[in-house]
Design an enzyme around this catalytic site. Structure first.
Site, PDB file in Angstrom:
ATOM      1  CG  LEU A 144       0.249  -7.979  -4.692  1.00  0.00           C
ATOM      2  CD1 LEU A 144      -1.002  -7.684  -3.874  1.00  0.00           C
ATOM      3  CD2 LEU A 144      -0.465  -8.744  -5.996  1.00  0.00           C
ATOM      4  CG  ASN A 202      -0.329   0.013   2.463  1.00  0.00           C
ATOM      5  OD1 ASN A 202       0.791  -0.628   2.723  1.00  0.00           O
ATOM      6  ND2 ASN A 202      -1.137   0.488   3.459  1.00  0.00           N
ATOM      7  CD  GLU A 248       4.525  -0.071  12.769  1.00  0.00           C
ATOM      8  OE1 GLU A 248       3.517  -0.208  12.998  1.00  0.00           O
ATOM      9  OE2 GLU A 248       5.493   0.758  13.346  1.00  0.00           O
ATOM     10  CB  CYS A 283      -2.175   0.425   8.208  1.00  0.00           C
ATOM     11  SG  CYS A 283      -0.879   1.751   8.292  1.00  0.00           S
TER      12      CYS A 283
HETATM   13  P1  NAD Z   1       0.667  -9.274   3.654  1.00  0.00           P
HETATM   14  O1  NAD Z   1       0.894  -9.604   5.318  1.00  0.00           O
HETATM   15  O2  NAD Z   1      -0.109 -10.201   2.862  1.00  0.00           O
HETATM   16  O3  NAD Z   1       2.157  -9.084   3.079  1.00  0.00           O
HETATM   17  C1  NAD Z   1       3.034  -8.092   3.668  1.00  0.00           C
HETATM   18  C2  NAD Z   1       4.663  -8.708   3.090  1.00  0.00           C
HETATM   19  O4  NAD Z   1       4.753 -10.039   3.873  1.00  0.00           O
HETATM   20  C3  NAD Z   1       4.807  -8.859   1.380  1.00  0.00           C
HETATM   21  O5  NAD Z   1       6.012  -8.508   1.124  1.00  0.00           O
HETATM   22  C4  NAD Z   1       4.326 -10.460   1.523  1.00  0.00           C
HETATM   23  O6  NAD Z   1       5.123 -11.115   0.195  1.00  0.00           O
HETATM   24  C5  NAD Z   1       5.321 -10.768   2.860  1.00  0.00           C
HETATM   25  N1  NAD Z   1       4.854 -12.327   3.221  1.00  0.00           N
HETATM   26  C6  NAD Z   1       3.601 -13.138   2.924  1.00  0.00           C
HETATM   27  N2  NAD Z   1       3.835 -14.212   3.692  1.00  0.00           N
HETATM   28  C7  NAD Z   1       5.290 -14.370   4.182  1.00  0.00           C
HETATM   29  C8  NAD Z   1       5.926 -15.222   4.928  1.00  0.00           C
HETATM   30  N3  NAD Z   1       5.390 -16.588   5.234  1.00  0.00           N
HETATM   31  N4  NAD Z   1       7.124 -14.893   5.375  1.00  0.00           N
HETATM   32  C9  NAD Z   1       7.713 -13.801   5.075  1.00  0.00           C
HETATM   33  N5  NAD Z   1       7.082 -12.704   4.470  1.00  0.00           N
HETATM   34  C10 NAD Z   1       5.767 -12.892   3.880  1.00  0.00           C
HETATM   35  O7  NAD Z   1       0.059  -7.825   3.651  1.00  0.00           O
HETATM   36  P2  NAD Z   1      -0.468  -6.776   2.517  1.00  0.00           P
HETATM   37  O8  NAD Z   1      -1.646  -7.462   2.071  1.00  0.00           O
HETATM   38  O9  NAD Z   1       0.863  -6.698   1.637  1.00  0.00           O
HETATM   39  O10 NAD Z   1      -0.342  -5.641   3.075  1.00  0.00           O
HETATM   40  C11 NAD Z   1      -1.693  -4.907   3.770  1.00  0.00           C
HETATM   41  C12 NAD Z   1      -1.763  -5.101   5.459  1.00  0.00           C
HETATM   42  O11 NAD Z   1      -0.751  -4.421   5.779  1.00  0.00           O
HETATM   43  C13 NAD Z   1      -2.947  -4.818   6.052  1.00  0.00           C
HETATM   44  O12 NAD Z   1      -3.320  -5.523   7.094  1.00  0.00           O
HETATM   45  C14 NAD Z   1      -2.443  -3.486   6.425  1.00  0.00           C
HETATM   46  O13 NAD Z   1      -3.000  -3.150   7.848  1.00  0.00           O
HETATM   47  C15 NAD Z   1      -1.123  -3.835   7.152  1.00  0.00           C
HETATM   48  N6  NAD Z   1      -0.351  -2.387   7.070  1.00  0.00           N
HETATM   49  C16 NAD Z   1       0.200  -2.121   8.391  1.00  0.00           C
HETATM   50  C17 NAD Z   1       0.769  -0.812   8.528  1.00  0.00           C
HETATM   51  C18 NAD Z   1       1.064  -0.246   9.819  1.00  0.00           C
HETATM   52  O14 NAD Z   1       2.397   0.523   9.938  1.00  0.00           O
HETATM   53  N7  NAD Z   1       0.741  -0.985  11.062  1.00  0.00           N
HETATM   54  C19 NAD Z   1       1.163   0.017   7.383  1.00  0.00           C
HETATM   55  C20 NAD Z   1       0.886  -0.350   6.073  1.00  0.00           C
HETATM   56  C21 NAD Z   1       0.049  -1.764   5.906  1.00  0.00           C
END
Ligand code: NAD
Length: 486
Positions: free
Chosen positions: A175, A148, A245, A279
């Site tokens: 993505l 995002n 996070e 988020c």
């Molecule tokens: P996601 O958890 O699907 O993926 C995030 C990252 O983790 C990607 O690079 C993905 O390839 C990687 N990943 C997935 N499975 C993994 C594994 N088993 N081991 C290691 N890495 C792995 O999240 P998303 O859909 O990309 O992002 C959206 C989410 O992020 C929402 O829940 C949002 O709230 C959160 N978010 C939080 C913050 C914050 O600061 N708290 C900021 C932005 C987004």
């Protein structure tokens, strides 16, 4: 096709496989990136580990110079970065302009914080002693980012991690890897080889071996709760330092004294920025019963005036969602809310004229309550569910009725309500009248299921430094409390 960056060189994956990256607004294939596997992860971690001794011993001044240069290069390449981000991620160009500006400033901020201090002198227990702490880097930091805010969330990790003397392996979201790869090539390649490395690919094939790798000392992750829980379970036995996070379900309370037209604009921005895929998006809204109908009217009129389209088109307010499966989740939550009695005041459907992309009309709902998933689970889409309250105390109770605790907003000019709100609402960031605005010096992060990490500010720097306490006694005389005991 793009290539990864390992040990200061472009690199293909040993898998030989390529993953397509698509424009979420029209499905067009933009480019391809290597699908990294375990051997690639190993090479990247080895490169980072090999570069650690040199980078950690470099002077803070030298590191600061190189990090300011990152910021300068980002500004030079701002236009290209904005366009790539808009194509692969979807949000309007102006939002990406801000994302790059913010990210460049983050490098400048941590370049300076990095040369400010490396510990403290402590009061000694005895006149012959000297006590101090040293703040030292951990080693290799795995930086795993979501789709995002691909560049900003990467900057929030690597700028402080590098300023503290760590080296990094970055794994961007599958993505949205293109802007991150562009950043490495054009803005980070002047760093010594191995200090920053980037592998691309899926979470399962590239991310998982990275978090399990014994050479990784810290995992800095932004993403969903489920992935965060998985990472925590893998990292715990290895005692890796975790920086998580995660998601949220941020409330906004609109107080009785808020003016409806202004409140409608603040609310629409905080719920619909980046198509609701922030988020800290406002995902549930509590409005006073005494002003509910005025607020609903003002909000519906304003939301209907917003223009959906490709993020590169002038005049677009809201771009597409990142993809089908994310839109399906939003639709399922809206369908459930409707079936339980909620009313859709505007939106609630896919726009016909934009059928090739993952678009969804911004949707205002009323008549919702906490029995519905749209008020309890993360939505991550363009929805504004409105729930009516009778007293301010009730609004605060509803705001706190969530296992998440990332951000929370209040619209009010009444200092008594403001004070009560920031003292009693459990969230990492409290916004009063200016939702979603960050501050480099202001720590950003969550409580409870939102993860406990903080990015930005001093806290976001200390996350990448470990503390060593040095107790030095100038006297070599035996102590009277040593053996034998009298
Ligand atoms: P996601 O958890 O699907 O993926 C995030 C990252 O983790 C990607 O690079 C993905 O390839 C990687 N990943 C997935 N499975 C993994 C594994 N088993 N081991 C290691 N890495 C792995 O999240 P998303 O859909 O990309 O992002 C959206 C989410 O992020 C929402 O829940 C949002 O709230 C959160 N978010 C939080 C913050 C914050 O600061 N708290 C900021 C932005 C987004």
């Amino acid at each position: 096709m793009k290539r990864m960056w390992i040990g200061g060189q472009f690199s293909d994956s040993v898998s030989g496989r390529v993953r397509e990256v698509r424009d979420p607004a029209n499905g067009e294939v933009l480019d391809g990136v290597p699908e990294a596997v375990e051997q690639d992860v190993d090479a990247a971690v080895s490169a980072a580990a090999g570069a650690f001794a040199g980078w950690s011993r470099a002077t803070a001044n030298d590191r600061a110079g190189l990090l300011h240069e990152v910021a300068n290069r980002m500004r030079e390449h701002q236009k290209a970065l904005m366009e790539i981000l808009t194509r692969e991620q979807g949000k309007p160009l102006s939002e990406n302009e801000e994302e790059i500006e913010w990210s460049a400033n983050t490098f400048d901020y941590y370049a300076e914080l990095g040369r400010h201090e490396v510990g403290q002198v402590l009061p000694p227990g005895d006149a012959s002693q000297f006590n101090f702490t040293l703040k030292e880097p951990y080693g290799v930091v795995a930086c795993i980012t979501p789709w995002n805010y691909p560049i900003m969330l990467l900057a929030w990790k690597i700028a402080p991690a590098l300023a503290a003397g760590n080296t990094c392996v970055i794994k961007p979201s599958e993505l949205t890897p293109l802007a991150s790869l562009y950043l490495v090539e054009h803005c980070l390649s002047h760093l010594p080889p191995g200090v920053v490395n980037m592998i691309t690919g899926t979470g399962a094939e590239a991310g998982d071996p990275l978090i399990r790798h014994p050479g990784v000392d810290v995992i800095a992750f932004t993403g969903s709760l489920g992935t965060g829980q998985h990472i925590a379970s893998v990292a715990a036995p290895q005692m890796k330092r975790l920086h998580l996070e995660l998601g949220g379900k941020d409330p906004m309370v609109i107080a009785e004294d808020a003016e409806p037209e202004k409140a409608a604009r603040a609310l629409a921005y905080s719920a619909l920025l980046n198509c609701g895929q922030v988020c800290t998006s406002t995902e549930r809204v509590y409005i006073p019963s005494s002003r509910a109908s005025e607020l609903k009217d003002a909000l519906v009129e304003h939301v209907r005036s917003l223009r959906l389209g490709h993020g590169l088109d002038a005049g677009t307010d809201i771009g597409p969602m990142i993809g089908e499966r994310f839109r399906d989740k939003v639709e399922a939550q809206i369908d459930e809310a409707r079936s339980l009695g909620a009313q859709v005041l505007t939106g609630g459907r896919r726009p016909e004229r934009l059928s090739q992309g993952a678009f969804y009309e911004p949707t205002v709902l009323s008549g919702v309550d906490h029995s519905m998933r749209i008020m309890t689970e993360e939505t991550f889409g363009p929805t504004i569910p409105l729930m009516v309250y009778d007293s301010f105390d009730e609004a605060i109770e509803l705001a706190n009725d969530s296992p998440f605790g990332l951000g929370a907003s209040l619209l009010s000019s009444d200092p008594h309500r403001v004070k009560r709100f920031f003292q009693t609402v459990r969230a990492g960031t409290i916004w009063i009248n200016d939702p979603l605005t960050d501050n480099y010096a202001g720590p950003f992060g969550g409580m409870r299921l939102s993860g406990g990490a903080r990015e930005l500010g001093q806290e976001g720097f200390d996350a990448f430094r470990t503390t060593k306490h040095v107790h030095w006694d100038f006297s070599t005389e035996p102590k009277d409390f040593w053996y034998p005991y009298d």
